[in-house]
Design a protein around this motif. Sequence first.
Motif, PDB file in Angstrom:
ATOM      1  N   LYS A 106       0.810  -1.224   0.000  1.00  0.00           N
ATOM      2  CA  LYS A 106       0.000   0.000   0.000  1.00  0.00           C
ATOM      3  C   LYS A 106       0.840   1.270   0.000  1.00  0.00           C
ATOM      4  O   LYS A 106       0.512   2.245  -0.688  1.00  0.00           O
ATOM      5  CB  LYS A 106      -0.998  -0.006   1.160  1.00  0.00           C
ATOM      6  N   GLU A 107       1.952   1.287   0.748  1.00  0.00           N
ATOM      7  CA  GLU A 107       2.811   2.475   0.750  1.00  0.00           C
ATOM      8  C   GLU A 107       3.475   2.661  -0.617  1.00  0.00           C
ATOM      9  O   GLU A 107       3.619   3.789  -1.108  1.00  0.00           O
ATOM     10  CB  GLU A 107       3.876   2.371   1.840  1.00  0.00           C
ATOM     11  N   THR A 108       3.889   1.547  -1.219  1.00  0.00           N
ATOM     12  CA  THR A 108       4.500   1.622  -2.550  1.00  0.00           C
ATOM     13  C   THR A 108       3.485   2.097  -3.573  1.00  0.00           C
ATOM     14  O   THR A 108       3.794   2.916  -4.448  1.00  0.00           O
ATOM     15  CB  THR A 108       5.047   0.239  -2.955  1.00  0.00           C
ATOM     16  N   LEU A 109       2.261   1.601  -3.458  1.00  0.00           N
ATOM     17  CA  LEU A 109       1.201   2.034  -4.361  1.00  0.00           C
ATOM     18  C   LEU A 109       0.944   3.533  -4.214  1.00  0.00           C
ATOM     19  O   LEU A 109       0.772   4.248  -5.208  1.00  0.00           O
ATOM     20  CB  LEU A 109      -0.074   1.233  -4.094  1.00  0.00           C
ATOM     21  N   LEU A 110       0.960   4.022  -2.995  1.00  0.00           N
ATOM     22  CA  LEU A 110       0.771   5.452  -2.765  1.00  0.00           C
ATOM     23  C   LEU A 110       1.882   6.258  -3.428  1.00  0.00           C
ATOM     24  O   LEU A 110       1.646   7.361  -3.939  1.00  0.00           O
ATOM     25  CB  LEU A 110       0.734   5.741  -1.268  1.00  0.00           C
ATOM     26  N   SER A 111       3.099   5.704  -3.464  1.00  0.00           N
ATOM     27  CA  SER A 111       4.242   6.420  -4.046  1.00  0.00           C
ATOM     28  C   SER A 111       4.130   6.584  -5.557  1.00  0.00           C
ATOM     29  O   SER A 111       4.896   7.338  -6.155  1.00  0.00           O
ATOM     30  CB  SER A 111       5.549   5.700  -3.702  1.00  0.00           C
ATOM     31  N   THR A 112       3.185   5.879  -6.195  1.00  0.00           N
ATOM     32  CA  THR A 112       2.976   6.027  -7.641  1.00  0.00           C
ATOM     33  C   THR A 112       2.041   7.193  -7.957  1.00  0.00           C
ATOM     34  O   THR A 112       1.669   7.398  -9.123  1.00  0.00           O
ATOM     35  CB  THR A 112       2.396   4.741  -8.255  1.00  0.00           C
ATOM     36  N   SER A 113       1.631   7.933  -6.942  1.00  0.00           N
ATOM     37  CA  SER A 113       0.795   9.133  -7.082  1.00  0.00           C
ATOM     38  C   SER A 113      -0.542   8.869  -7.765  1.00  0.00           C
ATOM     39  O   SER A 113      -0.877   9.498  -8.774  1.00  0.00           O
ATOM     40  CB  SER A 113       1.551  10.223  -7.854  1.00  0.00           C
ATOM     41  N   PRO A 114      -1.337   7.946  -7.235  1.00  0.00           N
ATOM     42  CA  PRO A 114      -2.645   7.693  -7.850  1.00  0.00           C
ATOM     43  C   PRO A 114      -3.649   8.774  -7.481  1.00  0.00           C
ATOM     44  O   PRO A 114      -3.616   9.319  -6.375  1.00  0.00           O
ATOM     45  CB  PRO A 114      -3.054   6.346  -7.234  1.00  0.00           C
ATOM     46  N   ASP A 115      -4.533   9.099  -8.408  1.00  0.00           N
ATOM     47  CA  ASP A 115      -5.671   9.962  -8.101  1.00  0.00           C
ATOM     48  C   ASP A 115      -6.876   9.123  -7.698  1.00  0.00           C
ATOM     49  O   ASP A 115      -7.734   9.586  -6.945  1.00  0.00           O
ATOM     50  CB  ASP A 115      -6.014  10.835  -9.304  1.00  0.00           C
ATOM     51  N   VAL A 116      -6.945   7.900  -8.238  1.00  0.00           N
ATOM     52  CA  VAL A 116      -7.973   6.927  -7.865  1.00  0.00           C
ATOM     53  C   VAL A 116      -7.317   5.560  -7.844  1.00  0.00           C
ATOM     54  O   VAL A 116      -6.521   5.232  -8.736  1.00  0.00           O
ATOM     55  CB  VAL A 116      -9.151   6.927  -8.866  1.00  0.00           C
ATOM     56  N   VAL A 117      -7.639   4.756  -6.829  1.00  0.00           N
ATOM     57  CA  VAL A 117      -7.169   3.374  -6.765  1.00  0.00           C
ATOM     58  C   VAL A 117      -8.373   2.463  -6.971  1.00  0.00           C
ATOM     59  O   VAL A 117      -9.360   2.554  -6.243  1.00  0.00           O
ATOM     60  CB  VAL A 117      -6.498   3.054  -5.412  1.00  0.00           C
ATOM     61  N   VAL A 118      -8.285   1.587  -7.978  1.00  0.00           N
ATOM     62  CA  VAL A 118      -9.352   0.629  -8.265  1.00  0.00           C
ATOM     63  C   VAL A 118      -8.816  -0.771  -8.006  1.00  0.00           C
ATOM     64  O   VAL A 118      -7.867  -1.212  -8.665  1.00  0.00           O
ATOM     65  CB  VAL A 118      -9.838   0.745  -9.726  1.00  0.00           C
ATOM     66  N   TYR A 119      -9.421  -1.449  -7.048  1.00  0.00           N
ATOM     67  CA  TYR A 119      -9.012  -2.821  -6.720  1.00  0.00           C
ATOM     68  C   TYR A 119      -9.997  -3.777  -7.384  1.00  0.00           C
ATOM     69  O   TYR A 119     -11.137  -3.907  -6.958  1.00  0.00           O
ATOM     70  CB  TYR A 119      -8.999  -2.994  -5.199  1.00  0.00           C
ATOM     71  N   LEU A 120      -9.533  -4.429  -8.465  1.00  0.00           N
ATOM     72  CA  LEU A 120     -10.351  -5.439  -9.131  1.00  0.00           C
ATOM     73  C   LEU A 120     -10.191  -6.752  -8.373  1.00  0.00           C
ATOM     74  O   LEU A 120      -9.134  -7.386  -8.424  1.00  0.00           O
ATOM     75  CB  LEU A 120      -9.902  -5.597 -10.585  1.00  0.00           C
ATOM     76  N   HIS A 121     -11.239  -7.141  -7.696  1.00  0.00           N
ATOM     77  CA  HIS A 121     -11.166  -8.238  -6.730  1.00  0.00           C
ATOM     78  C   HIS A 121     -12.097  -9.374  -7.140  1.00  0.00           C
ATOM     79  O   HIS A 121     -13.124  -9.145  -7.789  1.00  0.00           O
ATOM     80  CB  HIS A 121     -11.559  -7.702  -5.345  1.00  0.00           C
TER      81      HIS A 121
END
Length: 527
Positions: A120-135
């Motif tokens: 999650k911290e690494t994902l935040l470092s990619t500067s997302p404006d929206v996170v979509v979790y396809l589950h």
Amino acid sequence: METDPRLPITESRIGIKWKVFFVAICLLVGIFSLDRILFNELYFLFPNETEWDSSPWYNFIYKTKSLQKQKMEHRTIITGSSVALYSVLPDELNQKENRKTKYDFFSHVAMSPTDLYYYKETLLSTSPDVVVYLHNFADLQWEYLKKKDQSLEFQEEIWVNQLADRYPTKTIYPTQYLKDYWNRISRKSFSKLATKSLFYVSRFRVFFWDPIIVYIDNHFRSGRKYHLYQGAIPKEGIWSKGWTKESANIRCSEQRERESIFIQKPNTDVTFQFYQNQKTYDAKTPSVTIQKSFPKSGWTDIEWNELVGKENVWQFVQIQVNTNLTTAKEVNLIRYGKDEPVGIRLSHFFCKPLASESYAYSRRSFWDDTRFIQMSDSEFRNEYFERMIRDSGNRNELFRLHKVREAKKMVNAVGFEPWKEYNRILEISDYFQSKKIPFVLVLSPENPIEFAFYKDSQWRKEWVGDLRRKLEERGQVLIDHTEVVKDVRYFFDPHHLTYEGASYYNYIFAKSLEPYLSHPKTESFQE
């Protein structure tokens, strides 16, 4: 070594010890620095020409570093397991006119909720404006759940110890995992994770040579060894391993001096027809027709000038296999289900320039998938049963799919209760809520054949209801797309869409996200 006679012996020895200690510290710092610079930075500057899922851990880290480098516009990050990779086509979405966002993958095969929790911290470092979790139901690690009375019991100790030996744990987040579970894993696992926490070379050795070998194969060899075909696509389609159908009509945009083809059976006759341009091709008037017999099986070079003549200009070639046709099962393209005739195998970049850009997260249409949509519904269902269900409990390649299928049957007899992997999703949503990043959970499409096993269960109603309620309490949203793709021929297996299925679902997926793409990150949103 002589000591200074003017100094006491003990004082001289203490001085030597401090020097040795200082040199050891310098060496250790140097090794750590070299390890990080060489293996965590410089290594990923090497061109990435690996293919779709051929080196998943390398590609995931490479993709993450690419996302971290630069952001030019609104970004929607699609995360999840291979279900996410096979459900949408970001390349197609990003070509739309007047789009509001750029879609990017943050995904790898078998990504569990726990994996995403540690990312999650690494994902935040990619500067997302929206996170979509396809589950998907299959992502919930059903190997560690067993039925006990009228409920499911999560075998946490087994989960903890086996998770320590998974590639994502060892390769991407050994330090975080060790911090949480150091006192619950075996001594061997502890030692292994500790080493990988200290040295990137230990983490990355599992895939270190992958991009280097692929680069050498692409640039200095014949193109006879590859994972997925990247050449010109014949009008009739082509299998992912480069096998044509009986006939292949190809527009040859890159006419090298020679190309390689693979002949499965000796004494195979092949007809080559060359067309000067689009007009002559449409009129079916070839300028040159050559029939060639190949006495031996295996790879062989085709010299274009010898076939067509130096003086003849051409753009299209038709390759027709006349004798000794082989089948998809004979060349190990498929093992079960409906067999089909195949022609010859083409080299990696046949009639097409070598692609230098990274296409590890790009997907192409291959006959492996396309053939399903050509079948009738009943034909596909019969083929699907032979390929994916018959004797699946005894077929190693279907072990996990069989386990998930049995879990779908099992939940019909139990009530819903949260467990570790389920709670990870809520912990992820908490994290992005705290960072004021919109978080959308999308339940991905499921094959109607397999969804029927648990569609009407009370367990599923409670599972989806609990997820929806808790996400809405956080100002987040759940979108249930489980049933939006109703044509079974759009599914390769229980959860993965074919290329045509993903292309169909693309519009549904993008349309459902539109209300949330223009929302400021500082505000919550509701469905």
